[in-house]
Every structure is written in C-alpha cells, then in structure tokens.
Design a protein around this motif. Structure first.
Motif, mmCIF file in Angstrom:
data_model
loop_
_atom_site.group_PDB
_atom_site.id
_atom_site.type_symbol
_atom_site.label_atom_id
_atom_site.label_comp_id
_atom_site.label_asym_id
_atom_site.label_seq_id
_atom_site.Cartn_x
_atom_site.Cartn_y
_atom_site.Cartn_z
ATOM 1 N N LYS A 243 0.806 -1.211 0.000
ATOM 2 C CA LYS A 243 0.000 0.000 0.000
ATOM 3 C C LYS A 243 0.846 1.271 0.000
ATOM 4 C CE LYS A 243 -3.439 -2.449 2.839
ATOM 5 N NZ LYS A 243 -4.120 -2.475 4.156
ATOM 6 N N LEU A 244 2.150 1.128 0.125
ATOM 7 C CA LEU A 244 3.029 2.281 0.277
ATOM 8 C C LEU A 244 3.934 2.451 -0.942
ATOM 9 C CD1 LEU A 244 4.079 1.588 3.986
ATOM 10 C CD2 LEU A 244 2.312 3.173 3.195
ATOM 11 N N SER A 245 4.457 3.668 -1.119
ATOM 12 C CA SER A 245 5.336 3.956 -2.251
ATOM 13 C C SER A 245 6.632 4.599 -1.760
ATOM 14 C CB SER A 245 4.651 4.903 -3.240
ATOM 15 O OG SER A 245 5.572 5.327 -4.235
ATOM 16 N N LEU A 246 7.739 4.089 -2.252
ATOM 17 C CA LEU A 246 9.038 4.669 -1.911
ATOM 18 C C LEU A 246 9.145 6.124 -2.345
ATOM 19 C CD1 LEU A 246 11.416 1.747 -2.976
ATOM 20 C CD2 LEU A 246 11.101 2.584 -0.660
ATOM 21 N N TRP A 247 8.477 6.449 -3.453
ATOM 22 C CA TRP A 247 8.667 7.762 -4.061
ATOM 23 C C TRP A 247 7.912 8.869 -3.341
ATOM 24 C CZ3 TRP A 247 12.716 6.467 -6.290
ATOM 25 C CH2 TRP A 247 12.837 5.218 -6.898
ATOM 26 N N ASN A 248 7.209 8.520 -2.270
ATOM 27 C CA ASN A 248 6.574 9.528 -1.423
ATOM 28 C C ASN A 248 7.512 10.025 -0.329
ATOM 29 O OD1 ASN A 248 4.105 9.448 -2.788
ATOM 30 N ND2 ASN A 248 3.345 7.744 -1.539
ATOM 31 N N HIS A 249 8.729 9.478 -0.272
ATOM 32 C CA HIS A 249 9.669 9.816 0.798
ATOM 33 C C HIS A 249 10.820 10.639 0.223
ATOM 34 C CE1 HIS A 249 7.720 7.039 3.649
ATOM 35 N NE2 HIS A 249 7.471 6.320 2.570
ATOM 36 N N ARG A 250 10.738 11.966 0.444
ATOM 37 C CA ARG A 250 11.743 12.879 -0.103
ATOM 38 C C ARG A 250 13.150 12.515 0.356
ATOM 39 N NH1 ARG A 250 10.948 18.976 1.541
ATOM 40 N NH2 ARG A 250 11.586 18.138 3.559
ATOM 41 N N ASN A 251 13.295 12.115 1.621
ATOM 42 C CA ASN A 251 14.623 11.798 2.140
ATOM 43 C C ASN A 251 15.268 10.633 1.397
ATOM 44 O OD1 ASN A 251 12.401 10.488 3.583
ATOM 45 N ND2 ASN A 251 13.960 9.488 4.828
ATOM 46 N N LEU A 252 14.459 9.685 0.899
ATOM 47 C CA LEU A 252 15.007 8.589 0.104
ATOM 48 C C LEU A 252 15.245 9.025 -1.342
ATOM 49 C CD1 LEU A 252 15.803 5.577 -0.218
ATOM 50 C CD2 LEU A 252 13.435 5.191 -0.955
ATOM 51 N N VAL A 253 14.258 9.697 -1.929
ATOM 52 C CA VAL A 253 14.354 10.102 -3.338
ATOM 53 C C VAL A 253 15.583 10.985 -3.569
ATOM 54 C CG1 VAL A 253 13.229 11.442 -5.162
ATOM 55 C CG2 VAL A 253 11.880 9.884 -3.742
ATOM 56 N N LEU A 254 15.867 11.894 -2.630
ATOM 57 C CA LEU A 254 17.045 12.751 -2.761
ATOM 58 C C LEU A 254 18.286 12.112 -2.144
ATOM 59 C CD1 LEU A 254 15.433 16.239 -2.005
ATOM 60 C CD2 LEU A 254 15.937 15.193 -4.215
ATOM 61 N N GLY A 255 18.070 11.088 -1.298
ATOM 62 C CA GLY A 255 19.199 10.396 -0.683
ATOM 63 C C GLY A 255 19.911 9.476 -1.658
ATOM 64 N N ILE A 256 19.170 8.898 -2.603
ATOM 65 C CA ILE A 256 19.792 8.021 -3.602
ATOM 66 C C ILE A 256 20.834 8.791 -4.425
ATOM 67 C CG2 ILE A 256 19.370 6.642 -5.675
ATOM 68 C CD1 ILE A 256 16.648 5.891 -4.394
ATOM 69 N N PRO A 257 20.483 9.951 -5.008
ATOM 70 C CA PRO A 257 21.537 10.714 -5.705
ATOM 71 C C PRO A 257 22.609 11.242 -4.764
ATOM 72 C CG PRO A 257 19.466 11.940 -5.691
ATOM 73 C CD PRO A 257 19.159 10.559 -5.216
ATOM 74 N N ALA A 258 22.263 11.464 -3.480
ATOM 75 C CA ALA A 258 23.277 11.930 -2.527
ATOM 76 C C ALA A 258 24.367 10.875 -2.343
ATOM 77 C CB ALA A 258 22.631 12.268 -1.184
ATOM 78 N N ILE A 259 23.971 9.601 -2.205
ATOM 79 C CA ILE A 259 24.951 8.512 -2.126
ATOM 80 C C ILE A 259 25.747 8.434 -3.431
ATOM 81 C CG2 ILE A 259 25.211 5.994 -2.105
ATOM 82 C CD1 ILE A 259 24.697 6.927 0.645
ATOM 83 N N PHE A 260 25.045 8.494 -4.554
ATOM 84 C CA PHE A 260 25.674 8.408 -5.879
ATOM 85 C C PHE A 260 26.714 9.502 -6.052
ATOM 86 C CE2 PHE A 260 25.970 8.965 -10.445
ATOM 87 C CZ PHE A 260 25.836 7.680 -10.958
ATOM 88 N N ILE A 261 26.342 10.734 -5.730
ATOM 89 C CA ILE A 261 27.227 11.882 -5.918
ATOM 90 C C ILE A 261 28.375 11.866 -4.913
ATOM 91 C CG2 ILE A 261 27.327 14.406 -5.692
ATOM 92 C CD1 ILE A 261 24.482 14.421 -6.964
ATOM 93 N N TYR A 262 28.070 11.471 -3.655
ATOM 94 C CA TYR A 262 29.136 11.395 -2.659
ATOM 95 C C TYR A 262 30.216 10.405 -3.091
ATOM 96 C CZ TYR A 262 31.776 9.511 1.150
ATOM 97 O OH TYR A 262 32.825 9.030 1.896
ATOM 98 N N LEU A 263 29.806 9.269 -3.670
ATOM 99 C CA LEU A 263 30.797 8.276 -4.089
ATOM 100 C C LEU A 263 31.700 8.824 -5.186
ATOM 101 C CD1 LEU A 263 31.419 5.316 -3.238
ATOM 102 C CD2 LEU A 263 29.319 6.267 -2.274
ATOM 103 N N ILE A 264 31.154 9.679 -6.071
ATOM 104 C CA ILE A 264 32.008 10.315 -7.084
ATOM 105 C C ILE A 264 33.116 11.108 -6.388
ATOM 106 C CG2 ILE A 264 32.102 11.997 -8.958
ATOM 107 C CD1 ILE A 264 29.184 11.327 -9.581
#
Length: 436
Positions: A243-264
C-alpha cells in the motif's frame, strides 16, 4: 528488493537491549566485514598508479579500472538480494567472502601475464562479492538497535571500514609500490619494458594474502551463530508494504543521488590522490611516499567516523552532516586552487570531511520508510555505483589538468550540503511498529 535483505526489527531490538549476547557477536562479525571490504577497496588506490605505470595508461584508462569496480555494485545488488532470500543471510555472507577470495586469486594470473583486461575482470569479481556483503550489512546495522540511534550506529561500524582503509595504503605501499621501479621513481621518469614486466609481478603476494584472510573470515562466520532473520515479521508486513510507495519519501528520493554523488567525490579524491601528490607543482614526491599521505587521508575518515558516531548521539545528525560537508567543500577549494604541499594537505583533510557522509546519508535516507526499508536500502546500495563515474574526473584530468578536475568534487560536496539542510527531512514518514 528481496524481503530477506533486512532482518526483522523484533529480532534486532532484543539483542540491542542486552537480552541476548548474539547482538555483540553479530556486531563484531559485521565490523570485521566492514574492515575487510574497506581494506580491499583502498588497495586499489595504491594499485591504480602501479597499473598506470605497468600498462602506460592515461588518466581516463586508469580511472576506468575503478569505474569497472563500481559498476559491479549496480550489476550485483539486485541478484545479491535474491541470493540472500534463497540461501539466507549467513550463507550469503560466506558466498560473498568466497567470491572476493576467488577474485583476489585471479589477480595472480593477471600479474603474471600481465593483462590489463584480466585485471579488470578480477577486480569486477571482487567488487561483486563486496556488493553482496553491502546489500545485507548496511541495513542490518541500521536496525540493530533503537531507530533514533541508527545514524550513530551505522557511523560507528563504518569507522571499522575506515580502519581498513587506513591500513590498506601502508600494506599496498610496502608490498606493491615500494617493491617496484615505477613506485620508487618520480613522475616523468622513463621505465623500460623489462622493468614494467618485473613491476607487474609485485601484485601477486598482496592478493594471495588477502585471499587467505578472506577465507579465514568465511570459516569463522561458518562456525558462528547470527540472529534470526525474522521471517514471520516480514510476512506480516507484506500486505502493508504493497500500500506504500518509496517515491513519497523525499529523504530517500534525494538520498539516492546523494549517495551516488558522494561516491564520485570520495573515489575521485582517493584514486587520484597519489598522482596529485607526485605532481612537481604540488608535493613532488614518489608514489611510495605519497601512499603514506594517502594513509593519513583514510585515517582522517576513521577518526571522523568515531567522532561523528559520538556527535550524532548529542546533536541533530543532519546538522552534523552539514558541518562536515561545509568543511569538505572548503578543503576542496584549497586543493583545486593552491600549490605546493599545502594543496596536498587540503586533499588529505578532505578525508575528515567525507568521514560521516556515507553512513549519515544512508541512515537519514531510510528514516520513516517503515516496511519499505528493505527496498530503500537496496536502492541506496545500488547508488554506490556512482563511484563508476570517477572516469569522468579522469577525462577532466586529461582534458583540463589533474588539479582542475577537483572542481567536480567541490560541486559534489555542495549537493551533500543541500541534502543535509533540506533533502534529508522525511516526508510521509511511516511508523514501523516493529521498532516501537
């Protein structure tokens, strides 16, 4: 993402409260895994300048080696989740260690031939094994106790990862760079084909030793016990999850690119550090000498994570992350604009700024996901593939100069700052009753 990636919170919170000694044993075993994959990852930092000399690579070709390493995270994360579901957490860890040991042994024929392409394949195999461990271990630690302390807990166990990264440059510097002609002469010195062939053999002993240690850890884990995975609790939340969606959670949606960019940022700094320090207008030292200063960079990450684990128990984790991001940005400005040893020391100190970024972002990104934590964790582990884009910095270094390529890293620090100040604030947070 497989439901079996994350152990149930019921199974985890009891040990955290001291009911079962399994908590302490599990944490110690996890710490050893974090140590080893940090150790092996950073051996690459001493391996890259070595391979650049052996195969006469440009910066783009050199950073492509590390890109292959991080592509493995993207490729292996979802299959790893299915493997964990099929054979269980403990057996999956053992498989991951065996895969890493096999990849390490593949470095022996790669060195004897020598072969650039077999080296790429061997490193890809090692990284696939690490990805399997990452998929399970990071979310496991995050729920290994009270949810309000997850950032501190994950930062603390990541400190053992940094301990591995601290010792690796000395290990690689002594057994690889200091035993080769290419590692003991200054940048620009001509090396004969015979010398390069002899240098290539230097990687055999280090990777044989690494393989033996990995096999020993696999035996220890095989003979040990770990907390149960809590299949009943996961099954009970299957319907709620739908019943839930990951894409309703801003901290995750913006956290994924944060991990991606931090690793760069992290991988770019670490992989090009030795080449940067050896430049005539920076420190003008040999690669073997530069590996010692690289150890200081990783030592700063270790110290920062131990300190960060304490600070995040006392202060808002997002604000602590913001302070570390500002410090890293200032240091990157120094590395990109200054000359002489001071520029090198700015790059060393970036390690302190980077120290808490991965564990803090990871823990903040899964806040409030409730039953969706498994899926969110899997996406965050896949985002580690951001390290593959270090090849972009390699291209920038070839095109605009190595020092100018660090402006890319400075921009990455600004995104982490943005995430800490605004992007990490949870939206539509879901209460996970298992953590109550």
């Amino acid at each position: 993402m497989s439901d079996s990636v994350r152990p149930s919170a019921e199974a985890m919170t009891a040990p955290a409260k001291g009911v079962s000694p399994n908590y302490r044993r599990a944490f110690a075993l996890l710490a050893s895994l974090f140590f080893m994959w940090g150790f092996i990852t950073v051996i690459n930092n001493t391996l890259l300048p070595h391979l650049r000399s052996v195969f006469e690579l440009n910066y783009t070709q050199t950073t492509l080696i590390e890109s292959v390493w991080f592509i493995a995270y993207f490729v292996a994360s979802i299959p790893s989740a299915f493997l964990i579901k099929r054979i269980g957490y403990k057996k999956a860890i053992i498989v991951g260690l065996m895969v890493m040991a096999f990849g390490s042994l593949c470095m022996v024929p790669a060195a004897r031939l020598p072969s650039y392409y077999i080296t790429l394949i061997a490193l890809f195999i090692i990284a696939c094994g690490i990805a399997l461990l990452q998929v399970a271990a990071n979310p496991y630690v995050a729920v290994l106790g009270p949810p309000e302390k997850s950032e501190s807990r994950l930062t603390l166990v990541q400190a053992f990862n940094s301990m591995g990264t601290f010792f690796a440059p000395y290990f690689g510097g002594y057994l690889i760079l200091s035993r080769t002609v290419g590692g003991t002469v200054k940048e620009g010195t001509m090396i004969s084909a015979e010398q390069r062939l002899a240098d290539a053999q230097a990687t055999q002993l280090p990777y044989i030793l690494v393989a033996l240690v990995l096999l020993a850890i696999a035996v220890v884990i095989w003979r040990s016990s770990l907390p149960a995975l809590g299949e009943e609790a996961k099954a009970a939340n299957a319907e709620e999850r739908k019943k839930l969606s990951l894409w309703n959670h801003r901290n995750l949606v913006l956290g994924i690119p944060a991990i991606f960019i931090y690793l760069i940022a992290e991988i770019g700094v670490a992989n090009l550090f030795i080449n940067f320090a050896t430049l005539p207008n920076i420190a003008h030292i040999t690669s073997a000498q530069a590996s010692t200063y690289l150890g200081f960079l990783w030592g700063g990450m270790m110290v920062g994570r131990f300190a960060g684990g304490f600070l995040m128990q006392k202060f808002n984790p997002a604000r602590v992350l913001a302070c570390f991001a500002i410090f890293a940005f200032i240091m990157m400005l120094g590395a990109a604009t200054l000359t002489g040893p001071v520029a090198m020391w700015c790059l060393v100190l970036v390690g302190l700024g980077h120290s808490i970024m991965f564990p803090a972002i990871f823990a903040l990104a899964i806040k409030g996901l409730g039953p969706l934590t498994e899926e969110g964790s899997g996406l965050l582990v896949m985002a580690i593939a951001g390290g593959a884009l270090v090849v972009v910095q390699g291209w920038l270094a070839d095109t605009f100069g190595l020092q100018n390529s660090f402006w890319l890293t400075a921009v990455c620090e600004l995104y982490v700052l943005f995430y800490a100040l605004w992007g990490s604030k949870p939206t539509n947070a879901v209460r996970d009753e298992r953590l109550a």
